[in-house]
Design an enzyme around this catalytic site. Structure first.
Site, short mmCIF file in Angstrom:
data_model
loop_
_atom_site.label_atom_id
_atom_site.label_comp_id
_atom_site.label_asym_id
_atom_site.label_seq_id
_atom_site.Cartn_x
_atom_site.Cartn_y
_atom_site.Cartn_z
N SER A 181 0.79 -1.23 0.00
CA SER A 181 0.00 0.00 0.00
C SER A 181 0.82 1.27 0.00
CB SER A 181 -0.96 0.00 1.19
OG SER A 181 -0.25 -0.12 2.40
N HIS A 209 -5.14 -3.22 -2.91
CA HIS A 209 -4.78 -2.25 -3.95
C HIS A 209 -4.62 -2.90 -5.32
CE1 HIS A 209 -4.25 1.07 -1.14
NE2 HIS A 209 -3.80 0.13 -0.31
N LYS A 240 -11.83 0.85 -1.91
CA LYS A 240 -10.83 1.51 -2.75
C LYS A 240 -11.31 1.54 -4.21
CE LYS A 240 -7.58 1.11 0.86
NZ LYS A 240 -6.74 0.23 1.67
C1 LIG Z 1 -6.88 0.03 3.10
C2 LIG Z 1 -6.31 -1.30 3.38
C3 LIG Z 1 -6.97 -2.20 4.21
C4 LIG Z 1 -8.19 -1.82 4.99
O1 LIG Z 1 -9.32 -1.71 4.19
P1 LIG Z 1 -10.49 -0.74 4.65
O2 LIG Z 1 -11.66 -1.20 3.85
O3 LIG Z 1 -10.05 0.64 4.30
O4 LIG Z 1 -10.67 -0.93 6.11
C5 LIG Z 1 -6.44 -3.46 4.36
N1 LIG Z 1 -5.31 -3.82 3.74
C6 LIG Z 1 -4.63 -2.96 2.95
C7 LIG Z 1 -3.37 -3.41 2.29
C8 LIG Z 1 -5.09 -1.68 2.76
O5 LIG Z 1 -4.42 -0.82 2.01
#
Ligand SMILES: *Cc1c(COP(=O)(O)O)cnc(C)c1O
Length: 393
Positions: A181, A209, A240
């Protein structure tokens, strides 16, 4: 009490590690407004520009008309409504797994799932750069936790040998991410799968991602590398590229049934609002459509443009993303205050690019994290790169 926190906050400030909220006064998109100023937004994970898409808005408002707002109870009591199940069926179909389970966030998915998979005396092997949710889930499980240096499979292999020797018969769970990330690089998934098979370990892959970005119809890295069957636990987020909210686990039917019985963040939390599930379903349908695939290819045009322009800056700003595997481009600055200063300068020039600091990344590894989306104009990308070029030392 108050004084204690004031002191601690002051200490954070002194190390340039204090954080503050900024108020966005409009919908999410390639431009946002802060304090009455328009800024080009290079900070969001809304990779396909779906967070304010008419299809998702309509799905959510129709679901509100039909199902109201709150889900009123946890999924196992009376909170499971049709949109939740429709979403889970669509996710499983899109991912090509037997089953899927949704959580109220990706964070909740990690926190509930990992302790459902392993317990005290089992072993978790975690990539050093894994997201906080995975670290927290692993800690909460009570399993023995070993971290391997980022993407270093030789080290992972020796951890696996150690686990086999010292903890024979215990469950071993490898956890990593498809796209990291804060670095935007990829896991060597095929090699990981080889290892996990050789050592009969379980593999959990966080595709947060990668979904919507990588692989046919944005199905993620496991699909792109054709190893979906070998990844026991496929985690992702609906927050996302999907432009909605929530987390999910895809996998075998028995895994999902087990999680329904064991994942505490699933069991002891009210079901996500049905309208959010409906919006996420609209996003899955879109991704699976030819139009969705076109949007993803458009994203890749923007990614390639950003990569090309940033690589020209390589001598000005340290190491842009060499891997080119994702929509995330870290510009490593190092010093925390220097990263904040560059972010502030860019903001004064009309760009929102967040400075990422410890503890999100290692101390002294502060960076600007640039994310590009399908909704950016080429000119916006060019303007950002010019601004960085002007400002970098
Ligand atoms: C953003 C993210 C999460 C958490 O997801 P949310 O739906 O925002 O709680 C988990 N793992 C990674 C690698 C992330 O970037």
């Amino acid at each position: 009490m108050q004084d204690l926190f004031a002191e601690e906050l002051q200490a954070l400030r002194a190390r340039s590690l204090d954080r503050h909220l900024r108020e966005i006064t409009v919908a999410q998109g390639p431009e946002v407004e802060i304090g009455g100023r328009r800024l080009v937004n290079f900070s969001s994970n809304d990779y396909l520009g779906l967070a304010n898409d008419p299809r998702l808005r309509k799905a959510a408002t129709s679901a509100i008309d039909e199902f109201g707002v709150g889900a009123a109870a946890s999924r196992l009591i009376s909170g499971t409504q049709s949109p939740h199940l429709r979403l889970e069926r669509a996710l499983a179909k899109w991912k090509g797994t037997e089953s899927a389970l949704c959580f109220s966030s990706g964070y909740a998915a990690a926190l509930g799932t990992i302790p459902g998979l392993v317990a005290k005396n089992d072993v978790v092997l975690l990539d050093k750069l894994c997201h906080a949710s995975l670290i927290d889930g692993a800690r909460l499980s009570g399993a023995i936790l070993r971290v391997f240096p980022h993407n270093q499979l030789g080290k992972l292999e020796s951890h696996l040998e150690w686990a086999q020797r010292e903890h024979p018969g215990k469950r071993v769970l490898i956890i990593t991410e498809s796209v990291f990330s804060m670095d935007g690089d990829l896991a060597p998934l095929r090699e990981l799968v080889e290892l996990k098979k050789r050592f009969r370990a379980l593999l959990m892959l966080d595709e947060a991602h990668a979904v919507g970005v990588i692989g046919p119809n944005g199905r993620g890295l496991a699909a792109a590398e054709n190893v979906s069957e070998e990844v026991d636990v496929q985690m992702g987020t609906l927050s996302k590229a999907f432009g909605a909210s929530g987390g999910y686990i895809c996998g075998a039917r028995t895994l999902i049934e087990w999680l329904i019985n064991r994942a505490r963040s699933f069991i002891y939390s009210t079901a996500p609002p049905p309208a959010i599930a409906a919006a996420a379903l609209a996003a899955v349908d879109f991704l699976a459509s030819p139009e969705g695939e076109q949007r993803r290819l458009l994203l890749w045009k923007k990614i390639n443009l950003m990569r090309e322009l940033l690589s020209l800056l390589a001598s000005h700003v340290s190491r842009p993303n060499e891997n080119a595997g994702s929509a995330i481009f870290p510009l490593i600055i190092g010093n925390e205050q220097a990263a904040l200063d560059l972010a502030a300068t860019l903001q004064s020039e009309g760009f929102l690019v967040p400075a990422i600091r410890y503890p999100t990344v290692a101390k002294g590894a502060a960076r600007l994290r640039i994310t590009v989306t399908a909704a950016h104009d080429d000119d916006q990308i060019r303007a950002l790169c010019q601004a960085i070029k002007r400002r970098s030392p």
